[in-house]
Write a protein that holds these residues in place. Structure first.
Motif, mmCIF file in Angstrom:
data_model
loop_
_atom_site.group_PDB
_atom_site.id
_atom_site.type_symbol
_atom_site.label_atom_id
_atom_site.label_comp_id
_atom_site.label_asym_id
_atom_site.label_seq_id
_atom_site.Cartn_x
_atom_site.Cartn_y
_atom_site.Cartn_z
ATOM 1 N N THR A 1 0.819 -1.229 0.000
ATOM 2 C CA THR A 1 0.000 0.000 0.000
ATOM 3 C C THR A 1 0.843 1.265 0.000
ATOM 4 N N CYS A 2 2.166 1.154 0.175
ATOM 5 C CA CYS A 2 3.009 2.345 0.223
ATOM 6 C C CYS A 2 3.826 2.417 -1.065
ATOM 7 N N GLU A 3 3.313 3.162 -2.036
ATOM 8 C CA GLU A 3 3.853 3.133 -3.397
ATOM 9 C C GLU A 3 5.255 3.715 -3.481
ATOM 10 N N ASP A 4 5.463 4.879 -2.854
ATOM 11 C CA ASP A 4 6.783 5.506 -2.840
ATOM 12 C C ASP A 4 7.379 5.278 -1.461
ATOM 13 N N ALA A 5 8.263 4.303 -1.364
ATOM 14 C CA ALA A 5 8.772 3.896 -0.054
ATOM 15 C C ALA A 5 9.657 4.959 0.593
ATOM 16 N N ARG A 6 10.265 5.828 -0.196
ATOM 17 C CA ARG A 6 11.182 6.808 0.398
ATOM 18 C C ARG A 6 10.435 8.006 0.980
ATOM 19 N N PHE A 7 9.695 8.705 0.162
ATOM 20 C CA PHE A 7 9.116 9.962 0.616
ATOM 21 C C PHE A 7 7.593 10.017 0.541
ATOM 22 N N GLY A 8 6.954 9.086 -0.137
ATOM 23 C CA GLY A 8 5.509 9.194 -0.313
ATOM 24 C C GLY A 8 5.161 10.485 -1.030
ATOM 25 N N ASP A 9 4.122 11.160 -0.564
ATOM 26 C CA ASP A 9 3.751 12.449 -1.155
ATOM 27 C C ASP A 9 4.433 13.614 -0.448
ATOM 28 N N ASP A 10 5.132 13.329 0.658
ATOM 29 C CA ASP A 10 6.189 14.195 1.197
ATOM 30 C C ASP A 10 5.722 15.550 1.723
ATOM 31 N N GLY A 11 4.454 15.707 2.062
ATOM 32 C CA GLY A 11 4.005 16.995 2.571
ATOM 33 C C GLY A 11 3.896 18.068 1.508
ATOM 34 N N GLY B 1 -8.487 10.644 -2.278
ATOM 35 C CA GLY B 1 -8.429 9.236 -2.643
ATOM 36 C C GLY B 1 -7.982 8.379 -1.474
ATOM 37 N N THR B 2 -8.012 7.066 -1.681
ATOM 38 C CA THR B 2 -7.737 6.134 -0.585
ATOM 39 C C THR B 2 -6.661 5.116 -0.957
ATOM 40 N N GLY B 3 -5.735 5.518 -1.795
ATOM 41 C CA GLY B 3 -4.681 4.593 -2.194
ATOM 42 C C GLY B 3 -3.360 4.853 -1.508
ATOM 43 N N GLY B 4 -3.393 5.644 -0.420
ATOM 44 C CA GLY B 4 -2.150 6.038 0.229
ATOM 45 C C GLY B 4 -1.618 5.008 1.203
ATOM 46 N N CYS B 5 -0.461 5.301 1.735
ATOM 47 C CA CYS B 5 0.246 4.396 2.638
ATOM 48 C C CYS B 5 -0.555 4.157 3.913
ATOM 49 N N GLY B 6 -0.591 2.903 4.354
ATOM 50 C CA GLY B 6 -1.308 2.546 5.571
ATOM 51 C C GLY B 6 -0.598 2.957 6.840
ATOM 52 N N PHE B 7 0.665 3.405 6.725
ATOM 53 C CA PHE B 7 1.371 3.990 7.869
ATOM 54 C C PHE B 7 1.207 5.503 7.774
ATOM 55 N N GLU B 8 0.230 6.032 8.462
ATOM 56 C CA GLU B 8 -0.072 7.453 8.356
ATOM 57 C C GLU B 8 0.884 8.275 9.217
ATOM 58 N N GLN B 9 1.490 9.297 8.608
ATOM 59 C CA GLN B 9 2.375 10.213 9.330
ATOM 60 C C GLN B 9 1.785 11.621 9.227
ATOM 61 N N GLN B 10 0.649 11.795 9.899
ATOM 62 C CA GLN B 10 -0.120 13.028 9.776
ATOM 63 C C GLN B 10 0.655 14.249 10.259
ATOM 64 N N LEU B 11 1.289 14.124 11.412
ATOM 65 C CA LEU B 11 1.992 15.274 11.983
ATOM 66 C C LEU B 11 3.217 15.651 11.157
ATOM 67 N N GLU B 12 3.939 14.652 10.700
ATOM 68 C CA GLU B 12 5.131 14.922 9.895
ATOM 69 C C GLU B 12 4.749 15.594 8.579
ATOM 70 N N ALA B 13 3.643 15.152 7.968
ATOM 71 C CA ALA B 13 3.195 15.744 6.706
ATOM 72 C C ALA B 13 2.830 17.209 6.886
#
Length: 386
Positions: A121-131, A175-187
């Motif tokens: 579920t985590c497509e970009d393992a390094r940065f994701g959408d990165d804030g 959308g709902t295709g994002g990483c299942g490890f949510e980093q809300q505060l960091e974003a």
């Protein structure tokens, strides 16, 4: 935590770096000058009160359980925007506060990658959408391409409130295709932190406040950060937390690592200090709101939300050993889980002078939720001098 509180009082948060994940020496606090407690009304023109600027950052969870919640948020936006720019808090036709003269709206999601470890579920393992602030979701009907990092609404212009709210909804429906490890505060923090800050993120990267997201945050605005999520924050200090084969964490189910290994996460003071630093001269002009897994009867006043409440404890579900017991559960609506870190950030920000509110996500209609956010923005505005 008590020991740390004594060493790092709320009014000196920006000086305590090592304990909450910041690097380098604390910068000298600028001379704030005289405080601006109220706004003068020119006698010759009583209508010429300087309107407020509001910069609204929505952190919307984009994991696979957030469909209905994103829809509820999108449906509540027109009334929220209309109330802000009209000054009519309850839309009863009577002006309740000085209307907002300029509104910025931006959206980030909770996908910050997994520290370069491959996880389903985590497509970009390094940065994701990165804030990085999200563009319009063109997969939705009626949503045209719009790649600007944020939206701006100026009352009296050519665009109607409804048209602007519709454009904003094209962004909040992430959308709902994002990483299942949510980093809300960091974003949220990376979205608004300037590159000149000593705060560093994964891979020794810097914030996007004066880069990809430049122009969103204005020096004299009310900054409102609203976190919409059905799970707690998992902003990881140790990226090995996401490594399925990690020697340190391998005996813990991947789904429970964020909850059972809190020492692998950044301390909440990282986010308290980082956000307060953006409004350190006037912390009351920072609004922080969570729409999260709070029991419905606790919504509203921050004082009513106690981390001692049994429903907000993190307890493994005896019937499903790879998850926690939900903190709120509405039939046909779904479940949400204890947002303890998000709530603790709110408590510490409130102690530091910010405006905060906590609202249950377990409801179909988000209008009461956005009304509470609106009330905090209204309270953050400078009053008219008597």
């Amino acid at each position: 935590m008590l020991r740390f509180l004594l060493l790092c009082p709320a009014l000196a948060l920006i000086g305590c770096y090592e304990d909450h994940g910041l690097r380098g020496a604390a910068p000298e606090a600028p001379d704030a000058g005289p405080a601006v407690d109220c706004v003068e009304v020119p006698a010759e023109d009583p209508e010429a009160v300087r309107p407020e600027k509001v910069d609204l950052l929505l952190m919307v969870d984009n994991s696979n359980s957030m469909d209905e919640e994103q829809d509820s948020l999108a449906r509540s936006l027109p009334g929220f925007v209309r109330a802000l720019v009209s000054g009519d808090a309850d839309l009863d036709g009577r002006v309740d506060f000085a209307p907002v003269g300029s509104l910025h709206v931006a959206v980030v999601n909770s996908d910050m990658g997994t520290g370069a470890h491959e996880v389903p579920t985590c497509e970009d393992a390094r940065f994701g959408d990165d804030g990085v602030m999200r563009p319009a979701n063109t997969a939705l009907d009626g949503c045209a391409p719009d790649d600007a990092p944020f939206l701006t609404f100026e009352p009296g212009g050519d665009e109607s409130v409804d048209a602007f709210a519709a454009r904003a909804a094209c962004r909040t429906t992430v959308g709902t295709g994002g990483c299942g490890f949510e980093q809300q505060l960091e974003a949220a923090l990376k979205a608004v932190t300037p590159s000149t800050s000593p705060i560093r993120f994964f891979g020794d990267s810097v914030g996007h406040g004066d880069g990809a997201n430049a122009g969103f945050l204005r020096d004299d605005s009310i900054l409102a950060v609203v976190v919409v999520t059905d799970e707690d924050d998992c902003s990881a200090r140790d990226p090995a937390l996401f490594d399925r084969d990690s020697f340190t964490y391998r005996d813990t189910d991947l789904n429970l690592r964020c909850n059972l290994h809190r020492d692998a996460l950044y301390g909440v003071w990282r986010y308290v200090a980082g956000l307060i630093s953006l409004r350190e001269r006037e912390p009351g002009r920072l609004v922080y709101a969570t729409i999260a897994g709070i029991p419905s009867d606790l919504s509203g006043e921050p004082e009513a939300v106690s981390l001692l409440d049994l429903r907000l404890e993190e307890r493994v579900d005896p019937d499903m050993r790879n998850r926690l017991l939900p903190s709120c559960d509405v039939t046909g609506r779904g479940q949400a889980f204890p947002p303890r870190r998000l709530l603790e950030v709110g408590q510490r920000l409130r102690e530091a002078g910010a405006r905060t509110t906590h609202i249950s996500i377990c409801q179909e209609d988000f209008s009461p939720a956005v009304a509470l956010v609106l009330e905090e923005i209204r309270a953050a505005a400078r009053p008219v001098c008597e």
